[in-house]
Design an enzyme around this catalytic site. Structure first.
Site, PDB file in Angstrom:
ATOM      1  N   ASN A   7      -5.480  21.210  12.315  1.00 47.31           N
ATOM      2  CA  ASN A   7      -4.978  20.560  11.103  1.00 47.31           C
ATOM      3  C   ASN A   7      -3.457  20.769  11.041  1.00 47.31           C
ATOM      4  O   ASN A   7      -2.983  21.902  10.961  1.00 47.31           O
ATOM      5  CB  ASN A   7      -5.675  21.194   9.897  1.00 47.31           C
ATOM      6  CG  ASN A   7      -5.252  20.542   8.613  1.00 47.31           C
ATOM      7  OD1 ASN A   7      -4.065  20.312   8.396  1.00 47.31           O
ATOM      8  ND2 ASN A   7      -6.199  20.250   7.751  1.00 47.31           N
ATOM      9  N   HIS A  10       0.205  21.480   7.667  1.00 46.09           N
ATOM     10  CA  HIS A  10       1.147  22.553   7.344  1.00 46.09           C
ATOM     11  C   HIS A  10       2.520  22.312   7.971  1.00 46.09           C
ATOM     12  O   HIS A  10       3.526  22.804   7.475  1.00 46.09           O
ATOM     13  CB  HIS A  10       0.556  23.899   7.781  1.00 46.09           C
ATOM     14  CG  HIS A  10      -0.857  24.061   7.283  1.00 46.09           C
ATOM     15  ND1 HIS A  10      -1.151  24.446   6.017  1.00 46.09           N
ATOM     16  CD2 HIS A  10      -2.045  23.798   7.884  1.00 46.09           C
ATOM     17  CE1 HIS A  10      -2.473  24.450   5.847  1.00 46.09           C
ATOM     18  NE2 HIS A  10      -3.029  24.060   6.977  1.00 46.09           N
ATOM     19  N   HIS A  43      -4.785  15.522   6.348  1.00 48.27           N
ATOM     20  CA  HIS A  43      -5.298  15.208   5.016  1.00 48.27           C
ATOM     21  C   HIS A  43      -4.231  14.388   4.295  1.00 48.27           C
ATOM     22  O   HIS A  43      -3.156  14.897   3.992  1.00 48.27           O
ATOM     23  CB  HIS A  43      -5.569  16.530   4.274  1.00 48.27           C
ATOM     24  CG  HIS A  43      -6.177  16.353   2.917  1.00 48.27           C
ATOM     25  ND1 HIS A  43      -6.568  17.415   2.147  1.00 48.27           N
ATOM     26  CD2 HIS A  43      -6.458  15.246   2.177  1.00 48.27           C
ATOM     27  CE1 HIS A  43      -7.064  16.979   0.997  1.00 48.27           C
ATOM     28  NE2 HIS A  43      -6.997  15.667   0.991  1.00 48.27           N
ATOM     29  N   ARG A  45      -3.207  13.253   1.127  1.00 46.00           N
ATOM     30  CA  ARG A  45      -3.540  13.531  -0.282  1.00 46.00           C
ATOM     31  C   ARG A  45      -3.002  12.429  -1.176  1.00 46.00           C
ATOM     32  O   ARG A  45      -1.992  11.788  -0.855  1.00 46.00           O
ATOM     33  CB  ARG A  45      -2.951  14.872  -0.719  1.00 46.00           C
ATOM     34  CG  ARG A  45      -3.564  16.072  -0.003  1.00 46.00           C
ATOM     35  CD  ARG A  45      -3.038  17.358  -0.613  1.00 46.00           C
ATOM     36  NE  ARG A  45      -3.640  17.598  -1.901  1.00 46.00           N
ATOM     37  CZ  ARG A  45      -4.622  18.467  -2.128  1.00 46.00           C
ATOM     38  NH1 ARG A  45      -5.104  19.202  -1.139  1.00 46.00           N
ATOM     39  NH2 ARG A  45      -5.115  18.617  -3.335  1.00 46.00           N
ATOM     40  N   ARG A  49       1.677  15.164  -0.833  1.00 48.08           N
ATOM     41  CA  ARG A  49       2.523  16.363  -0.839  1.00 48.08           C
ATOM     42  C   ARG A  49       2.913  16.826   0.559  1.00 48.08           C
ATOM     43  O   ARG A  49       3.875  17.551   0.729  1.00 48.08           O
ATOM     44  CB  ARG A  49       1.862  17.502  -1.616  1.00 48.08           C
ATOM     45  CG  ARG A  49       0.665  18.100  -0.930  1.00 48.08           C
ATOM     46  CD  ARG A  49       0.175  19.335  -1.642  1.00 48.08           C
ATOM     47  NE  ARG A  49      -0.453  19.025  -2.908  1.00 48.08           N
ATOM     48  CZ  ARG A  49      -1.362  19.821  -3.484  1.00 48.08           C
ATOM     49  NH1 ARG A  49      -1.686  20.962  -2.910  1.00 48.08           N
ATOM     50  NH2 ARG A  49      -1.933  19.492  -4.621  1.00 48.08           N
ATOM     51  N   GLU A  70      -8.811  13.355   6.763  1.00 47.25           N
ATOM     52  CA  GLU A  70      -9.432  13.924   5.558  1.00 47.25           C
ATOM     53  C   GLU A  70      -8.888  13.181   4.356  1.00 47.25           C
ATOM     54  O   GLU A  70      -7.669  12.953   4.264  1.00 47.25           O
ATOM     55  CB  GLU A  70      -9.068  15.404   5.410  1.00 47.25           C
ATOM     56  CG  GLU A  70      -9.615  16.300   6.468  1.00 47.25           C
ATOM     57  CD  GLU A  70      -9.148  17.737   6.247  1.00 47.25           C
ATOM     58  OE1 GLU A  70      -8.414  18.013   5.285  1.00 47.25           O
ATOM     59  OE2 GLU A  70      -9.506  18.578   7.062  1.00 47.25           O
ATOM     60  N   THR A 100      -4.759  24.238  -2.200  1.00 41.23           N
ATOM     61  CA  THR A 100      -5.412  23.655  -1.035  1.00 41.23           C
ATOM     62  C   THR A 100      -6.816  23.237  -1.483  1.00 41.23           C
ATOM     63  O   THR A 100      -7.164  23.443  -2.637  1.00 41.23           O
ATOM     64  CB  THR A 100      -5.457  24.666   0.143  1.00 41.23           C
ATOM     65  OG1 THR A 100      -6.122  24.063   1.249  1.00 41.23           O
ATOM     66  CG2 THR A 100      -6.196  25.942  -0.229  1.00 41.23           C
ATOM     67  N   THR A 101      -7.594  22.649  -0.570  1.00 42.08           N
ATOM     68  CA  THR A 101      -8.920  22.186  -0.975  1.00 42.08           C
ATOM     69  C   THR A 101      -9.776  23.383  -1.401  1.00 42.08           C
ATOM     70  O   THR A 101     -10.032  24.283  -0.604  1.00 42.08           O
ATOM     71  CB  THR A 101      -9.592  21.461   0.212  1.00 42.08           C
ATOM     72  OG1 THR A 101      -8.644  20.558   0.774  1.00 42.08           O
ATOM     73  CG2 THR A 101     -10.817  20.697  -0.251  1.00 42.08           C
ATOM     74  N   GLU A 151     -19.086  19.013   7.299  1.00 41.39           N
ATOM     75  CA  GLU A 151     -18.207  20.121   7.672  1.00 41.39           C
ATOM     76  C   GLU A 151     -18.485  21.237   6.670  1.00 41.39           C
ATOM     77  O   GLU A 151     -18.271  21.064   5.464  1.00 41.39           O
ATOM     78  CB  GLU A 151     -16.727  19.708   7.614  1.00 41.39           C
ATOM     79  CG  GLU A 151     -15.812  20.882   7.950  1.00 41.39           C
ATOM     80  CD  GLU A 151     -14.335  20.502   8.069  1.00 41.39           C
ATOM     81  OE1 GLU A 151     -14.032  19.319   8.333  1.00 41.39           O
ATOM     82  OE2 GLU A 151     -13.495  21.395   7.884  1.00 41.39           O
ATOM     83  N   HIS A 191     -11.883  25.873   7.219  1.00 40.28           N
ATOM     84  CA  HIS A 191     -11.144  26.351   6.051  1.00 40.28           C
ATOM     85  C   HIS A 191     -11.039  27.871   6.060  1.00 40.28           C
ATOM     86  O   HIS A 191     -12.044  28.571   6.038  1.00 40.28           O
ATOM     87  CB  HIS A 191     -11.760  25.903   4.718  1.00 40.28           C
ATOM     88  CG  HIS A 191     -10.721  25.916   3.629  1.00 40.28           C
ATOM     89  ND1 HIS A 191      -9.953  24.826   3.324  1.00 40.28           N
ATOM     90  CD2 HIS A 191     -10.302  26.901   2.826  1.00 40.28           C
ATOM     91  CE1 HIS A 191      -9.117  25.124   2.364  1.00 40.28           C
ATOM     92  NE2 HIS A 191      -9.302  26.385   2.045  1.00 40.28           N
ATOM     93  N   GLY A 192      -9.814  28.328   6.133  1.00 41.26           N
ATOM     94  CA  GLY A 192      -9.556  29.769   6.066  1.00 41.26           C
ATOM     95  C   GLY A 192      -9.893  30.526   7.338  1.00 41.26           C
ATOM     96  O   GLY A 192      -9.924  31.755   7.338  1.00 41.26           O
TER      97      GLY A 192
HETATM   98  N1  PXP Z   1     -11.181  21.469   6.877  1.00 43.71           N
HETATM   99  C1  PXP Z   1     -10.889  20.899   5.687  1.00 43.71           C
HETATM  100  C2  PXP Z   1     -11.826  19.858   5.174  1.00 43.71           C
HETATM  101  C3  PXP Z   1      -9.723  21.220   4.978  1.00 43.71           C
HETATM  102  O1  PXP Z   1      -9.459  20.630   3.795  1.00 43.71           O
HETATM  103  C4  PXP Z   1      -8.843  22.171   5.539  1.00 43.71           C
HETATM  104  C5  PXP Z   1      -7.583  22.535   4.824  1.00 43.71           C
HETATM  105  O2  PXP Z   1      -6.699  21.498   4.765  1.00 43.71           O
HETATM  106  C6  PXP Z   1      -9.171  22.732   6.783  1.00 43.71           C
HETATM  107  C7  PXP Z   1     -10.351  22.385   7.421  1.00 43.71           C
HETATM  108  C8  PXP Z   1      -8.267  23.717   7.467  1.00 43.71           C
HETATM  109  O3  PXP Z   1      -8.143  24.861   6.691  1.00 43.71           O
HETATM  110  P1  PXP Z   1      -7.065  25.947   7.076  1.00 43.71           P
HETATM  111  O4  PXP Z   1      -5.720  25.316   6.944  1.00 43.71           O
HETATM  112  O5  PXP Z   1      -7.317  27.034   6.062  1.00 43.71           O
HETATM  113  O6  PXP Z   1      -7.343  26.380   8.479  1.00 43.71           O
END
Ligand code: PXP
Length: 240
Positions: A7, A10, A43, A45, A49, A70, A100-101, A151, A191-192
């Site tokens: 992703n 960032h 993503h 948005r 942003r 996304e 964040t999500t 997911e 995520h995370g």
């Molecule tokens: N998957 C989804 C659906 C997300 O919204 C995000 C965060 O944008 C991620 C994966 C990746 O998360 P992270 O940036 O915490 O690795």
């Protein structure tokens, strides 16, 4: 084989902090692919942003692996996805005020709307993944929506404090995988996830793709910093 979607939102966040042109997520995507990533995730948005429409348009042309878009399940995003045709779409919940999500998509509470969006996208040849918590009600609802993928949101696992709590969340993810696969859903997760907590999720049976962003980009900033400083000194002293 388990694949990695990186992703790159960032990277765009750093660019947008100055509203300038660098670092360009399009350039980042090319490097990420050269390093062996299997997919690029962005993503778009509603508030734009980080990732911009221009990024998605160019990435559609340049990404050589697969592009996972996304997006919130809105009319505006549906039009964009149908025009750009990413390799797949992941529907995510979106609230303007969130950092964040946070939490997965509540498919069950908006079943008809999600069914409609999934149908529009998949009828246009764009497979859909639903970003949901590892919760039986949401897994059943995702199956009812006939999405090809889910997911699983790994945020609660990633944030669990202590081994016991992490094991409990991991067991929930495992049950989620099993239930989804039994319903013929294909399973991704994200995520995370970090360099410390990813291995256990990677080992869950049937897991197809992990989407990881923040931890990889954070590490890139640190491991690239020494070289970046050296190169600036070279510029200052006419060595470059
Ligand atoms: N998957 C989804 C659906 C997300 O919204 C995000 C965060 O944008 C991620 C994966 C990746 O998360 P992270 O940036 O915490 O690795």
């Amino acid at each position: 084989m388990l694949t990695l979607g990186v992703n790159i939102d960032h990277v765009a966040t750093i660019r947008q902090a100055r509203r300038t042109v660098e670092p360009d997520p399009v350039a980042a995507a090319a490097l990420v692919e050269l390093a062996g990533a299997d997919g690029i995730t962005v993503h778009l948005r509603e508030d734009r942003r980080h990732i911009q429409d221009r990024d998605v348009r160019i990435l559609r042309e340049t990404v050589r692996t697969h592009l996972n878009l996304e997006m919130g399940a809105t009319g505006e995003m549906l039009d964009i996805a149908l025009a750009i045709k990413p390799d797949y779409v992941t529907l995510v919940p979106e609230r303007r005020e969130e950092v964040t999500t946070e939490g997965g998509l509540n498919v069950a509470s908006q079943q008809e709307r999600i069914n409609g969006v999934v149908d529009r996208l998949q009828s246009a040849g764009i497979p859909v993944s639903l970003f949901i918590d590892p919760d039986s009600v949401q897994i059943q609802a995702s199956s009812q929506a006939q999405a090809q993928f889910i997911e699983l949101h790994t945020g609660r696992y990633a944030e669990a404090r202590g081994n016991l709590a992490a094991h409990k969340e991991l067991a929930q993810l495992k049950r989620g995988c099993e239930e989804a696969i039994a319903l013929n859903l294909r399973v991704n997760a994200g995520h995370g996830l970090t360099y410390w907590n990813t291995r256990s999720v990677a080992q869950l049976p049937g897991m197809e793709e992990l989407n990881i962003g923040h931890s990889i980009i954070s590490r890139a900033v640190l491991v690239g910093l020494e070289r970046a400083v050296r190169e600036m000194k070279d510029v200052m002293h006419g060595r470059a």
